[in-house]
Design a protein around this motif. Structure first.
Motif, short mmCIF file in Angstrom:
data_model
loop_
_atom_site.label_atom_id
_atom_site.label_comp_id
_atom_site.label_asym_id
_atom_site.label_seq_id
_atom_site.Cartn_x
_atom_site.Cartn_y
_atom_site.Cartn_z
N ALA A 56 -1.85 14.02 30.97
CA ALA A 56 -1.05 14.95 31.76
C ALA A 56 0.34 15.11 31.14
N ARG A 57 0.90 14.03 30.66
CA ARG A 57 2.20 14.12 29.96
C ARG A 57 2.06 14.97 28.69
N ASP A 58 0.93 14.83 28.03
CA ASP A 58 0.68 15.68 26.85
C ASP A 58 0.66 17.16 27.22
N LEU A 59 0.03 17.48 28.37
CA LEU A 59 0.01 18.88 28.80
C LEU A 59 1.42 19.41 28.98
N ASN A 60 2.27 18.60 29.57
CA ASN A 60 3.65 19.05 29.77
C ASN A 60 4.38 19.20 28.44
N ARG A 61 4.07 18.33 27.50
CA ARG A 61 4.67 18.43 26.16
C ARG A 61 4.16 19.70 25.46
N ILE A 62 2.90 20.00 25.59
CA ILE A 62 2.35 21.22 25.00
C ILE A 62 3.02 22.45 25.61
N ARG A 63 3.16 22.45 26.94
CA ARG A 63 3.86 23.56 27.61
C ARG A 63 5.24 23.78 26.99
N ALA A 64 5.98 22.70 26.80
CA ALA A 64 7.32 22.81 26.24
C ALA A 64 7.26 23.33 24.81
N ALA A 65 6.29 22.82 24.02
CA ALA A 65 6.17 23.26 22.63
C ALA A 65 5.83 24.74 22.53
N LEU A 66 5.16 25.26 23.55
CA LEU A 66 4.83 26.68 23.57
C LEU A 66 5.99 27.54 24.05
N GLY A 67 7.09 26.90 24.44
CA GLY A 67 8.27 27.62 24.86
C GLY A 67 8.17 28.20 26.25
N GLU A 68 7.34 27.60 27.11
CA GLU A 68 7.11 28.12 28.45
C GLU A 68 7.81 27.25 29.49
N GLU A 69 8.43 27.90 30.48
CA GLU A 69 9.05 27.16 31.57
C GLU A 69 8.00 26.55 32.48
N LYS A 70 6.86 27.24 32.65
CA LYS A 70 5.77 26.75 33.47
C LYS A 70 4.45 27.04 32.77
N ALA A 71 3.41 26.33 33.17
CA ALA A 71 2.08 26.57 32.62
C ALA A 71 1.06 26.53 33.74
N SER A 72 0.08 27.40 33.66
CA SER A 72 -1.06 27.36 34.56
C SER A 72 -2.17 26.53 33.92
N PHE A 73 -3.14 26.12 34.74
CA PHE A 73 -4.16 25.19 34.25
C PHE A 73 -5.47 25.44 34.98
N TYR A 74 -6.56 25.42 34.22
CA TYR A 74 -7.91 25.44 34.78
C TYR A 74 -8.66 24.23 34.22
N GLY A 75 -9.15 23.38 35.13
CA GLY A 75 -9.92 22.21 34.70
C GLY A 75 -11.17 22.06 35.54
N ALA A 76 -12.26 21.68 34.90
CA ALA A 76 -13.54 21.51 35.59
C ALA A 76 -14.06 20.10 35.37
N SER A 77 -14.79 19.58 36.36
CA SER A 77 -15.37 18.25 36.29
C SER A 77 -14.24 17.22 36.12
N TYR A 78 -14.27 16.38 35.07
CA TYR A 78 -13.12 15.48 34.87
C TYR A 78 -11.83 16.28 34.72
N GLY A 79 -11.92 17.51 34.23
CA GLY A 79 -10.73 18.34 34.14
C GLY A 79 -10.05 18.55 35.48
N SER A 80 -10.81 18.42 36.58
CA SER A 80 -10.19 18.50 37.91
C SER A 80 -9.27 17.31 38.15
N ALA A 81 -9.68 16.13 37.68
CA ALA A 81 -8.83 14.94 37.81
C ALA A 81 -7.58 15.08 36.97
N LEU A 82 -7.75 15.55 35.73
CA LEU A 82 -6.59 15.77 34.87
C LEU A 82 -5.65 16.79 35.49
N GLY A 83 -6.19 17.89 36.00
CA GLY A 83 -5.35 18.90 36.62
C GLY A 83 -4.65 18.39 37.86
#
Length: 492
Positions: A192-219
């Motif tokens: 999850a911290r990596d996701l936030n780091r990726i968001r920042a690297a993409l230059g975005e103030e916020k990021a949306s997310f779609y996760g399925a199965s274990y991706g629901s836990a990550l989300g």
């Protein structure tokens, strides 16, 4: 896992200190912007879809942000409609351990609505330890006897004891191969911290997310740790928390009991073609008869009762697999004279990386019981309570012998924050049963809304069959139209 229905069965086919709470703060000024280039050749995308890839450095250990860095690979299908573009939509297909670089392209190829493609840059990724993102390996081989994400069905106490020996050896092997000390840092919180780091690297103030199965836990973890920088969150086919624990694994058996009747009705209606039973009750008896016979005497091709049950479980992930499952059952009603299976010694396991990541994340996220007797009791209970598959999902994992203790508590679902979590759940799902959706809905409180589809299988959005659920999800992603209340969608 959402798009590869059999991925929950990959393979069937030292202590590190006390719990420490790690703050989620990331110094965004230190995050370099990404440089897009061609993707690796093994990233499969549909024709005419333009996908580019990039690498994002992240700390191996967020407690030491300036220490060892690892690289994550991300992919992007960029919006071509600047006037309609909202931001970025990150994807996770499940696992943990599933590759996700090709997930956006896969969903576009399967009909992801153009309004979503226009509104977002679609961001796929291999999460830490997976594929092109600093991969890890326990060195699994085809002959090693390790099943993967779900242990084999245990017909009796002796089978649990035998599996405990395999599980202990696997845990020791993973520790021995972890020469760079990476495995202990594969956790849902760090991802999850990596996701936030990726968001920042993409230059975005916020990021949306779609996760399925274990991706629901990550989300769920991502939305809980970073409520201020997450935009629109969609959680599909839910584990029920921010991590997979023993209760979540045991719910697989509940999911099979709830989903199996759909296949039984399908097969009974086609008894003239497959001969598996004229009624759903007869089809169920056929399943148990074949499985119990193979428990005692494996088929000439090497199939055991445990394998037969696992194949059936995986085939319930989607109705398109019912025909192949029925044909497989036919072959074991009259198995003939198939030849025994053979393999070359020490053949590398094609799912080694996925198996390793699944174990590392699952075992690191939460403490698992250590005593084999605990699992014997659970297997005996669930064999009676859930006859189809209970003695598999209650069986022992290498987590019981894992050499690393969790470095922090599992992420707690944060019900304080924006109302931005849309939870999608089929009524009947073999691996993430309906209970997972209701559990997560309750934990998120007023931050979330639950969309229930009266359907069977694993996955609601895009690959599912429910028009109502697809429409509600698309309206949320594109327009921000969160349902005013929980929504029940009729079948079809």
């Amino acid at each position: 896992m959402y798009r590869r229905y059999s991925a929950a069965l990959v393979g069937v086919v030292g202590m590190v200190g006390a719990l420490v709470a790690v703050p989620p703060v990331v110094v965004e000024e230190s995050v370099p912007q990404v440089a897009w280039a061609a993707c690796p050749e093994d990233v499969v995308v549909p024709p005419s879809v333009q996908v580019r890839c990039a690498r994002v450095p992240v700390p191996l250990d967020y407690r030491d942000p300036d220490g060892t860095q690892i690289e994550l690979m991300v992919s992007r299908i960029a919006s071509t409609k600047p006037a309609k573009r909202r931001g970025v939509l990150m994807f996770n297909p499940g696992g943990p351990g599933g590759t996700g670089l090709d997930q956006p392209g896969f969903l576009v190829g399967r009909g992801l609505p153009s309004s979503v493609v226009d509104a977002y840059d679609l961001i796929g990724m291999d999460t830490r330890g997976v594929g092109h993102s600093s991969p890890v390996s326990c060195g699994f081989t085809v002959e090693g006897g390790y099943w993967g994400n779900i242990p084999p069905y245990a017909a009796d106490d002796a089978a649990v004891t035998a599996q405990a020996g395999i599980a202990e050896e696997v845990a020791a092997r993973c520790a021995a191969t972890d020469t760079e000390g990476r495995l202990r840092h594969l956790t849902t919180a760090n991802t999850a911290r990596d996701l936030n780091r990726i968001r920042a690297a993409l230059g975005e103030e916020k990021a949306s997310f779609y996760g399925a199965s274990y991706g629901s836990a990550l989300g769920a973890a991502y939305a809980s740790m970073f409520p201020d920088t997450t935009d629109r969150i969609v959680l599909d086919s839910n584990i029920g928390d921010t991590h997979l624990d023993r209760d979540g694994l045991r719910r697989y058996a509940l999911g099979m009991e709830q989903t199996f009747p759909d296949f039984a009705r399908w097969a009974a209606a086609r008894h003239g073609s497959y001969g598996l039973g004229r009624t759903p009750q007869q089809v169920r008896r056929t399943y148990l008869t074949i499985a119990e016979r193979l428990d005692g005497t494996p088929a000439p091709d090497g199939l055991t009762g445990a394998m037969f049950r696992a194949v059936t479980f995986a085939s319930l992930y989607h109705e398109v697999q019912y025909g192949n499952l029925a044909r497989t059952w036919q072959s074991y009603l009259d198995p003939g004279d198939a030849q025994p299976l053979s393999a070359t010694a020490a053949t590398p396991h094609p799912g080694d990386n996925a198996l390793t990541v699944f174990l590392a994340v699952t075992c690191n996220d939460v403490e698992w019981p250590e005593g084999v007797a605990t699992y014997r009791r659970a297997v005996a209970e669930d064999r009676e309570r859930y006859p189809l598959y209970g003695a598999a999902s209650a069986n022992i994992l290498p987590c019981a012998f894992w050499r690393y203790a969790p470095t922090e508590p599992p992420v707690t679902v944060n019900d304080k924050g924006p109302r931005n979590v849309l939870i999608l759940q089929n009524r009947r799902d073999p691996v993430t049963p309906y209970a997972g959706g209701t559990l997560l809905r309750e934990k998120f409180g007023q931050r979330a809304r639950l969309v229930t589809a009266d359907e069977s299988g694993h996955g609601v959005y895009v690959l599912g069959n429910n028009a109502c659920a697809v429409n509600v999800t698309t309206a949320y992603l594109v327009e921000g139209a969160m349902p005013a209340k929980d929504t029940a969608c009729r079948r079809g």
